[in-house]
Design an enzyme around this catalytic site. Sequence first.
Site, mmCIF file in Angstrom:
data_model
loop_
_atom_site.group_PDB
_atom_site.id
_atom_site.type_symbol
_atom_site.label_atom_id
_atom_site.label_comp_id
_atom_site.label_asym_id
_atom_site.label_seq_id
_atom_site.Cartn_x
_atom_site.Cartn_y
_atom_site.Cartn_z
ATOM 1 N N ASP A 141 69.130 51.598 -80.151
ATOM 2 C CA ASP A 141 68.969 50.648 -78.930
ATOM 3 C C ASP A 141 67.869 49.707 -79.134
ATOM 4 O OD1 ASP A 141 69.681 49.435 -76.355
ATOM 5 O OD2 ASP A 141 68.940 50.927 -75.245
ATOM 6 N N HIS A 148 63.976 41.011 -69.566
ATOM 7 C CA HIS A 148 63.758 42.361 -69.159
ATOM 8 C C HIS A 148 62.500 43.084 -69.544
ATOM 9 C CE1 HIS A 148 65.239 46.545 -68.920
ATOM 10 N NE2 HIS A 148 64.865 46.706 -69.952
ATOM 11 N N GLU A 213 72.073 50.184 -67.688
ATOM 12 C CA GLU A 213 71.455 48.874 -68.449
ATOM 13 C C GLU A 213 72.758 48.300 -68.740
ATOM 14 O OE1 GLU A 213 68.578 50.154 -70.862
ATOM 15 O OE2 GLU A 213 66.907 50.096 -69.269
ATOM 16 N N GLU A 215 74.375 45.961 -71.335
ATOM 17 C CA GLU A 215 73.938 45.777 -72.729
ATOM 18 C C GLU A 215 75.583 45.198 -73.629
ATOM 19 O OE1 GLU A 215 71.373 48.239 -74.779
ATOM 20 O OE2 GLU A 215 70.481 49.043 -73.008
ATOM 21 N N ASP A 247 73.774 51.657 -71.086
ATOM 22 C CA ASP A 247 72.557 52.618 -71.458
ATOM 23 C C ASP A 247 72.123 53.327 -70.076
ATOM 24 O OD1 ASP A 247 70.758 54.154 -72.660
ATOM 25 O OD2 ASP A 247 69.428 52.215 -72.794
ATOM 26 N N ARG A 251 65.241 57.055 -64.749
ATOM 27 C CA ARG A 251 63.815 56.337 -64.563
ATOM 28 C C ARG A 251 62.805 57.015 -64.366
ATOM 29 N NH1 ARG A 251 65.219 52.046 -67.639
ATOM 30 N NH2 ARG A 251 66.833 50.635 -66.509
ATOM 31 N N GLN A 254 61.938 58.963 -67.551
ATOM 32 C CA GLN A 254 61.647 58.114 -68.378
ATOM 33 C C GLN A 254 60.088 57.616 -68.171
ATOM 34 O OE1 GLN A 254 63.723 54.146 -68.348
ATOM 35 N NE2 GLN A 254 62.646 53.384 -69.969
ATOM 36 N N LYS A 267 67.529 58.818 -71.696
ATOM 37 C CA LYS A 267 68.387 57.781 -72.321
ATOM 38 C C LYS A 267 69.607 58.791 -72.788
ATOM 39 C CE LYS A 267 66.285 53.843 -71.456
ATOM 40 N NZ LYS A 267 66.681 52.555 -70.931
ATOM 41 N N THR A 271 75.785 57.332 -72.798
ATOM 42 C CA THR A 271 75.693 56.185 -72.973
ATOM 43 C C THR A 271 77.236 55.582 -73.059
ATOM 44 O OG1 THR A 271 73.746 55.995 -74.426
ATOM 45 C CG2 THR A 271 75.073 54.057 -74.474
ATOM 46 N N GLU A 381 64.974 46.601 -62.507
ATOM 47 C CA GLU A 381 64.536 45.081 -62.071
ATOM 48 C C GLU A 381 65.067 44.338 -60.777
ATOM 49 O OE1 GLU A 381 65.100 42.542 -65.689
ATOM 50 O OE2 GLU A 381 66.063 44.058 -66.386
HETATM 51 CA CA CA Z 1 68.484 50.276 -73.254
#
Ligand code: CA
Length: 435
Positions: A141, A148, A213, A215, A247, A251, A254, A267, A271, A381
Amino acid sequence: MLFYGAATGFDRNGLDMLDATHNQTATSWLESANRDDSPFPIQHLPFGRWLRQGQVRAALAIGDRILDLTCVAQATSLPVAGLEQGSLLGLADPSGRQSLRHWLFEQLSQGNSLLASHPDWFDNLEEAVMLLPFEVGDYTDFYASIHHATRVGSMFRPDNPLLPNYRWVPIGYHGRASSLIVSGTPVSRPHGQLKADDLEAPVYGPCKMLDYELELGLWVGQGNALGQTLPLADIRQHWIGVSLLNDWSARDIQRWEYQPLGPFLAKSFATSVSPWVTTQEALAPFVCPAATHEPRPLDYLWDDQDQSAGGLDLELEVCLRSASMEEPRRVSSSNPKDLFWTPGQMLAHHASNGCPMRPGDLIASGTISGEAADSAGCLLELTWQGPGQPRQPVQLSDEERRTFLQTGDEVVLSGWGRRPGYRSIGLGTCRGTIA
Ligand code: CA
């Protein structure tokens, strides 16, 4: 700008892959492929794998139908090896892939009857049980959206959001291939170490800040041997196509675990990947210049063709639906053309130390966010209001708002390529519901 005639392989002049298969006016004998809102018109021809009668089989999406390519490969001689066994790895060969595209385009065009005379080779697309397009050996990734990276960086380092390496190195981390799941597979909320600011020790418990996420996933084609590299000038020989990718991110896990080595268990629990591979050839009308930036990339990350046509201009969006909502609601939209690094730069960088890339490996772009607040590709975000400010939840309906995902929520990623003079194509959807 359209060029008609059979593809003769790659040369290196911008939109050089455009040919008769991109002709906007081409139609199929399969009427559903000709509807304006179909993501899978005859100009698209995306590949996938599905389970049919207990067997893994190769597939093509066309209109509202799925074509059993394994049946076709067993009955005729196709220019891509392995389809008869249900494998898409043969698509790594660019000339075979191009020839197959041309053959399928011709056979699905008005007036051709080989496929039309075999209704048993087709099924309803909606009812098909899809698999991941490849058995993925390695998944990486990246972190290619500067918007971002800047927004997330500002949460932790308001005075210095972008680390000094960002503009030089395509930042990435090695993900976990074993937890890649195909769109539609439920996602279990992970447990992990959570550390509240006002407590001295962490606890082990369910994630409370579950996020998605948005992607793009790049499927690797022909790889490189250990110790060899993939020059950016040749990089189009080395990727097959793209899928949508979510993904999923915990949080709170993380935040506690990420230093100093980056994401790990926050993570690797899941996925999601959309089932259809939109090939490099199908994407030809939707390429765009690379993002311009200072400083100029190092030589191994610079190629004139990649600069002029190495980016992808695709309209992506994220929709959310709670368990009580009928329809998903759009919460953001963004575009990979805004990425700081092109897919080619990411792949060339990955192999630049001699690390082997292998066919069917998956390389994700990182969260695709734009500069505007409503183009943020994740809730972290999207709900951020600035240092010291409370998060602003996203409004889903009159009754429901979300700061992070709740059980029963469904996240739906989708994407389209649209360009005047060309038929629009859709990447399909990448869905997942929090179990
Ligand atoms: Ca990611």
